[in-house]
Every structure is written in C-alpha cells, then in structure tokens.
Design an enzyme around this catalytic site. Structure first.
Site, PDB file in Angstrom:
ATOM      1  N   GLU A 548       0.791  -1.233   0.000  1.00  0.00           N
ATOM      2  CA  GLU A 548       0.000   0.000   0.000  1.00  0.00           C
ATOM      3  C   GLU A 548       0.829   1.291   0.000  1.00  0.00           C
ATOM      4  OE1 GLU A 548      -2.900  -0.143   3.149  1.00  0.00           O
ATOM      5  OE2 GLU A 548      -4.051  -1.734   2.187  1.00  0.00           O
ATOM      6  N   GLU A 652      -6.393  -7.850  -0.295  1.00  0.00           N
ATOM      7  CA  GLU A 652      -7.017  -7.691   1.021  1.00  0.00           C
ATOM      8  C   GLU A 652      -8.489  -7.349   0.834  1.00  0.00           C
ATOM      9  OE1 GLU A 652      -5.213  -4.915   3.688  1.00  0.00           O
ATOM     10  OE2 GLU A 652      -3.161  -5.605   3.288  1.00  0.00           O
TER      11      GLU A 652
END
Length: 787
Positions: A548, A652
């Site tokens: 991320e 995710e």
C-alpha cells in the site's frame, strides 16, 4: 369566450362561498384541537392526514387521491392535511368523470382514531415517565445535598478535632516542660504531697510503671521492667546513665523493628504495583499461551555456541521459542541473511486440497483462482488486530503503533514481549487450520526490521526473521504457496500504523525520501538473493514489493521509477516468482499503460467498503449489489490491457460493513459510521454520521460490535452472502487473499472467528451464493441499517 367566462363565474361563485364556510369550520376545529393539547402524528413525526374520500358508485373507478406512504417508510405526498376547500376542488375534478359527491373512508377514519388513541396513551405514559424521572432527579439532588452537608459536617468535626489536638499537645508540652525542671528533694516531697491531697497518687502506692521519661517518686520504681534506685547514681531525671542508655537502646530497637515491619509490607506491594504498571504489555495470545518447552535444546551444550555469538540472535539459548527450529549453531548466511534455524531437507509433494496442484507442480496463475489468507498482525503489529498491546496505555503515553509501543517498552522489554507474540499468535496449528478451511495460498506481512534496523529505530531487530522462515516451512508442510509482503518500508510508505509508524510519509518523500528509497532497494537485494535459493522456488511463488504505497500523496513518477528499479534488481537475483505491486489507491482504471512492459507482474488492489464515505453509506442490499456488479466490473476492466493494467488480484478484503471496530481507524480515533472520526485534520476527519439512515435512526456501534452470538439470522445471512459475492467478483481476476485469519476480538475481520460464528463458509471453495441469484431486499427482511 365571454359566455364561457360568465358560466365559470356563476359556477364558481357558490363554491367560493362554500370555501369560506369550510375555512371557518377549519379554524373552529383548529381551536378545538389546540384545546386537546396534541395532534396525531405518524411514527416519522408527520401530522396524520384528513380522511380520504372514495366514490360511492364503483370500486373500479379511480378513488379520490389520498396520501400514501412509500415502501421506504417516507411520506408519499405532502404532510399537510387537505382543507374542505381543497376537497371541493378534488370533487370538481372527479365530477368530470361522472362522480357526484363523496363520503368518508370509514376504515381509514377508524385507523386514524386508533392511532390517535394509541398516541394519547403514549403521551400519558410519557408524562408519567417524565414525572417519575423528575422524582428521581429530585432524589438525586437531595442525596447530593445531604452528601454535601455530610462532607461539610465531617470537615467541621475534623477541624475541631485538630484544634483540640493542638490544645492537648500544648498542654502536654507545658507539662513536659514542667517535669524537665530540676527539683530539690523538699520540692519533690511538697509536689508529691499536693498530688496525694488531690487524689492523683494513692497514699498506699509504693511502685508504678512510668511511660514518661522521668521518675518522680521515691524508693524503687519499675520502668518498663527495669527497677531503678531513687537517689544513688541517678541523674536529674531519676535514671542512672546506664539505665538511660539501656532504655534508649530499647526504644531504638522498637522503632527499628516497627520500620522493618512496615517496609516488609510496603516494599512487596510497591514492587508488585510497579511491576504491574511497568511490565510490558502482552497480547492476549501471548498471555494465554503456554511457555515453550524448548526440549530440542536438551543435549545441546551452551559451550557449542562461539563466544562471539553468545547472547546474539544466533544463540538459540536466548530464543524464547525453539520449537521446530534447527538449534545447531551456524553462522552461514545467504544474501547477508542468516539461515540459522533451518533444516537442510524439505518436501514439496504436499497438496493443499484437491482443487490445486501439489507444490512441486506449477500453479496456473491467471486461469486457476487464488484463494488465499493473510496472517496480518503477526510480524507487523496492527492495533485493531491485537488491541491488548495498546489498551493498557493512557492517551498521554501516545502509544499508537509499533514504533511508539517499542519506544515505550524499551529495548529489553520490547524484545521479550514481542517475541512472545511472534511465538504464540501464529503457530504450526494456524497453518494447519488455514489449509483445513480450503485455502491454497497464504500472504505473510513482515516489516523491514526483520532484516535490519537503522540509527534511532526502536523496533526489535531481526528476531521476526526466524519466525518468518519457520512460517514459510509451516506453509510448505500444508501445501500452501506463499506471497511475501513487505508491509513496512523504511520511512513508512503510507504514514499508517500498519507500516510501523503513523504520521508523515518518509519513503520517497521528505528529507530522507531518497535515502529510504535506497534502503528499501538494499533490503530487496538481500531478500531476493535469499529467496532465490532452490528450497523456496516452489513455495515462495509470489514476491511483494511494498504494501500500500500511498501514491495519492507521493510523486507518481518517483514511485514508478523506484518500482522499475526494484523489479530489475529482484529479477537479476534470479527470483522467478510473480512480482506483486500495489495499486497505490490511484484507481484500477488509471494503471492502463503503466509498467506493462514487464513479464510476470501482478497488480494488487485492496477492496473495502468501509473506508469510503460513499460506500459505507450504502444499504445492505446495495452493498451486496456493489460487490456483485461494481467490483466485478472493475476487475474485468483492469484485467483487459486496453482498459487497465492486465493481471489483477485483490490482496485484502473483509466482510465488515461498518468501521466500528476498535482502533480500525487508528488508536483513539472514532468512526465514520457514528461521525466521531476526529483525526485532528479537517481534511480527513468525518464528524457527521455516515450510516445509511443518515442518523435517523441514530447510527450506533454498540450492536455492530456485538458478540456474533447475538447476530440475528438475517444479519448472518447478509454477512455470508456479502463475503461470497466478493469472492466471486475477485475471482474474475487472479483471485484474492482475505484480511485476516485471526484477531483478538474483531469477528468481521477474522476468518477464524467468522467461520466459527457461521458467517463465512467452512471451505473457501465451497459456496452457496452467487451473483446470478436474486439479491434480497434486506430492508424488507427487517435488517437495520443503522448498525
């Protein structure tokens, strides 16, 4: 035209007079209603309408318009009742269709009357409750008043007692001063006679026990068990020097004994309290886990560890847990990273389940869906996964991430506490359970301090490295392929707590941005050299660059250039695994044309509905529709190189429908759901409730955070279908990894807890719902939208 106007005037003139009379009657009724003290309203607080009128002649003709309520519970028309004048107009309109006159809908009138009666009962009940509450408030005021008076009286008595004590002390001091005077024998005899005359000393008394420092009587007197002669050898106070010394020593011994007794009580309590306050916080898993037996150290001599390695991370006698590690000492490294703890043999013939090939055979990425699981919160600590690490501190401690946690604990306590967590939060049983739940991949997040630390870092260095290696071996033993995920990069790649340090972004950004970029490349140089070993070729099949990176706050070109450099470096070190890079929150459609000249490269997107104020505000049925249609469409566009990057997976996701979970938005920060998310930054704070009801009914987190045993059947059904809809959508691409396997309490973020609660399938590949099914209207099924 003139005749028509005249006819209209003649036709409307009596109707105007009727309207005036109607208005007079309306005003009279309003006065009567005001005298009644309330007006009938519906459950939404709207005034109830006047009775509608229906035609007399035929049920098949269109009835007089009446206000209707929409299916969503809102009013289907104006909330104001129709006046008789307005009804007259409606009558005129209906008269064109052959209707003459009207009558009331008796059923509707009955319904209104029932509602009015019910509301009157509720009003009376509310008034009674208010009177009861007022009586209770009055009792509270009286108790507070009495408590205040009692406190005042207590303080007054205390002051008076203190004054009396002062007077008594002054009197005693005067007496002591009087006794200190040196009296002659005649003066003593005279004082003794006066005291006898006053009755203070009985005439027959020959001996007494004295608690004061002076002897005032003649003859032999006993003082604390010592008998002294009155005259011979006595000082001015009646004691001989020897007796006075003995008495002084005894007093000292008594005082010392009392002090020792007090210390014997106080010190252990103080130590216990100090230990309670200063001992490192342990996660629930570590606190409840049994201490490892470390039986494989039996028969191993500590002297077999070179003196230069004793006490270091290479010394197995310093390890908290040696289970399943090879404890034979070796200083060998690959890529500068230790192989200490690894066994020399391995077996890649294991198959996770019948839907996928054994490890030694190739996995058909792109055509065979990945069904994977994250083991988050293990080697990279996250507050919402293990809140017990953080809840024991006060807000003044400022413990909000792993950086501040290890800083607060100090190096020694941090190493002890966090290694216990490494050893107990994820174990061999964890990987066995993941396999049994039908998964074929596992994503292991870890942070850069598994490899190295830098000056000023408080992180526990290198200990997580051996647990990472042991975790990979556990995955191998269960036929699970591994996706390596560098979750925390030097400087923090996103400024969020799961990167290690919450706050500013120092990776490719700020004063040390270039330095941290190079440090991350250096780490990948070591990692890729290590995992290019033959033993990892079949098990480490996916290699992540950095989790991320917040590209919306970074320079896009800088991130793309760094990514290219990292790919070239890793491939140069002979990594053949799929290389995974994050979408950076730019949106999947914006990756078309970028990095498409690299082979075996996979775009990783993380999909949640709760971190977006527009998506979190969707009703349950709409969230389910969005999972089936919205995410499916995004995946398909991204998979097509003409509209997106190409190979895409979801690394995710979860089934949570609120952001109510403790610490999910950082430690001490509230939720978007309730409108309490105060980040201290106006651009990121959300201070208006964002649940689908728009706070009517009130958006609340109590029920959202309830134990799953209290979930209604319809809520469990929705959670299960929402999860299965996401799996189907993400399998339109390369597949998915659920976040995460285990949490301390957050059920909607834990597959382990969710599966036990019946809101996730027992097998990841065995599902009942698919997006071709009709999506139920969960509002009509009674599922609340405010939690």
């Amino acid at each position: 035209m003139a005749r028509d106007s005249r006819r209209d005037h003649i036709r409307h003139e009596p109707r105007d007079r009727d309207r005036d009379r109607d208005q007079d009657r309306d005003r009279e009724r309003d006065r009567q209603r005001r005298r009644r003290g309330h007006r009938a309203t519906d459950s939404a607080g709207e005034l109830l309408p006047r009775p509608s009128r229906t035609p007399r002649h035929s049920a098949s003709e269109s009835p007089t318009p009446r206000r209707v309520r929409g299916s969503d519970g809102t009013s289907g028309g104006s909330s104001n009742p129709l006046s008789l004048g307005s009804l007259a107009k409606l009558d005129a309109q209906n008269s064109k269709r052959g209707w003459r006159g009207y009558d009331y809908d008796s059923e509707y009138v009955k319904e209104v009357r029932q509602k009015e009666a019910k509301m009157e009962r509720e009003r009376v009940r509310e008034e009674a409750l208010e009177r009861k509450r007022e009586r209770e408030r009055e009792r509270e005021r009286r108790r507070a008043y009495e408590s205040d008076n009692a406190q005042y009286e207590h303080e007054r008595v205390t002051v008076e007692r203190r004054e009396e004590e002062k007077k008594r002390r002054r009197h005693t001091d005067d007496e002591r001063e009087e006794r200190r005077r040196i009296y002659t024998e005649s003066e003593r005899a005279e004082r003794r006679e006066r005291r006898k005359a006053r009755g203070e000393i009985p005439a027959h008394q020959k001996r007494r026990v004295i608690s004061g420092p002076l002897l005032e009587e003649g003859g032999k007197d006993t003082v604390y068990g010592y008998t002294t002669e009155k005259e011979g050898g006595a000082g001015s106070d009646g004691y001989t020097d020897e007796e006075w010394a003995r008495r002084k020593r005894k007093r000292i011994c008594i005082i010392v004994g009392v002090i020792i007794l007090i210390l014997a009580i106080v010190i252990p309590v103080a130590v216990l309290m100090s230990k309670k306050n200063s001992d490192p916080v342990e996660s629930k898993a570590a606190a409840s886990a049994q201490t490892p037996s470390n039986s494989n150290l039996n028969g191993v001599s500590e002297s077999s560890i070179p003196s230069s390695a004793q006490g270091t991370v290479l010394d197995p006698f310093t390890w908290y847990d040696t289970t399943d590690f090879n404890v034979t000492y070796t200083s060998a490294t690959v890529g500068g990273l230790s192989i200490m703890g690894l066994n020399s043999t391995w077996d890649d013939s294991v198959q996770a389940n019948s839907n996928v090939p054994a490890l030694k055979d190739s996995f058909a990425y792109g055509t065979m869906p990945i069904r994977g699981m994250n083991v988050g919160g293990w080697l990279s600590i996250e507050p919402f996964i293990t809140p017990s690490f953080f809840s024991g501190f006060s807000t003044h401690d400022g413990v909000i991430d792993e950086y501040t946690l290890t800083s607060k604990l100090g190096s020694t306590k941090a190493a002890q506490t966090i290694e216990k967590h490494y050893a107990s939060f994820v174990t061999r049983q964890t990987f066995e359970d993941i396999r049994a739940a039908g998964f074929d991949h596992v994503r292991i997040p870890f942070s850069y301090w598994a490899v190295t630390t830098y000056q000023g870092d408080p992180y526990v260095p290198k200990i997580s490295w051996r647990y990472l290696l042991r975790g990979i071996e556990y995955a191998r033993q269960n036929g699970l392929r591994v996706n390596l995920d560098l979750h925390g990069a030097p400087g923090s790649q996103n400024g969020w707590n799961h990167s290690g340090r919450q706050g500013s972004i120092g990776w490719l950004n700020g004063t040390d941005g270039d330095l941290n970029a190079q440090r991350t490349l250096d780490i990948h140089n070591q990692l890729s050299a290590f995992f290019a070993q033959p033993r990892y070729k079949n098990v480490v099949t996916m290699y992540g660059l950095v989790n991320e990176p917040r590209m919306v706050a970074l320079n896009t070109e800088s991130v793309l250039n760094w990514t290219g450099s990292a790919i070239d470096l890793i491939r140069k070190n002979n990594i053949t695994a799929v290389i995974v890079f994050g979408d950076g929150f730019m949106g999947l459609d914006n990756w078309q044309g970028k990095l498409q000249n690299y082979d075996n490269l996979l775009l990783d997107v993380h999909q949640y509905v709760i971190f977006n104020t527009e998506q979190i505000a969707l009703k349950h049925s709409d969230k389910l529709t969005f999972a089936c249609k919205g995410w499916t469409a995004q995946t398909l566009r991204s998979e097509d190189k003409s509209t997106g990057f190409g190979p895409t997976m979801c690394g995710e996701w979860s089934q949570a429908d609120t952001d109510c979970t403790q610490y999910i938005n950082n430690v001490g920060v509230g939720s978007r759901w309730e409108g309490t998310m105060n980040t201290g930054n106006a651009s990121t704070s959300v201070l208006d409730p964002t649940c689908p009801t728009q706070n009517n009914p009130t958006c609340e987190c109590t029920d959202a955070n309830a134990d799953p045993s209290k979930y209604s059947a319809v809520y469990k059904q929705w959670l299960l279908q929402f999860a299965e809809a996401q799996m189907e959508s993400f399998e339109k691409g390369w597949g998915w990894f659920y976040w995460t396997w285990q949490t301390e309490a957050a059920t909607q973020w834990s597959w382990k807890l969710g599966m036990a609660a019946g809101i996730l399938p027992a097998k990841a590949y065995d599902r009942n719902f698919n997006c071709n099914n009709t999506i139920p209207d969960y509002g009509q099924l009674g599922l609340p939208e405010n939690y």
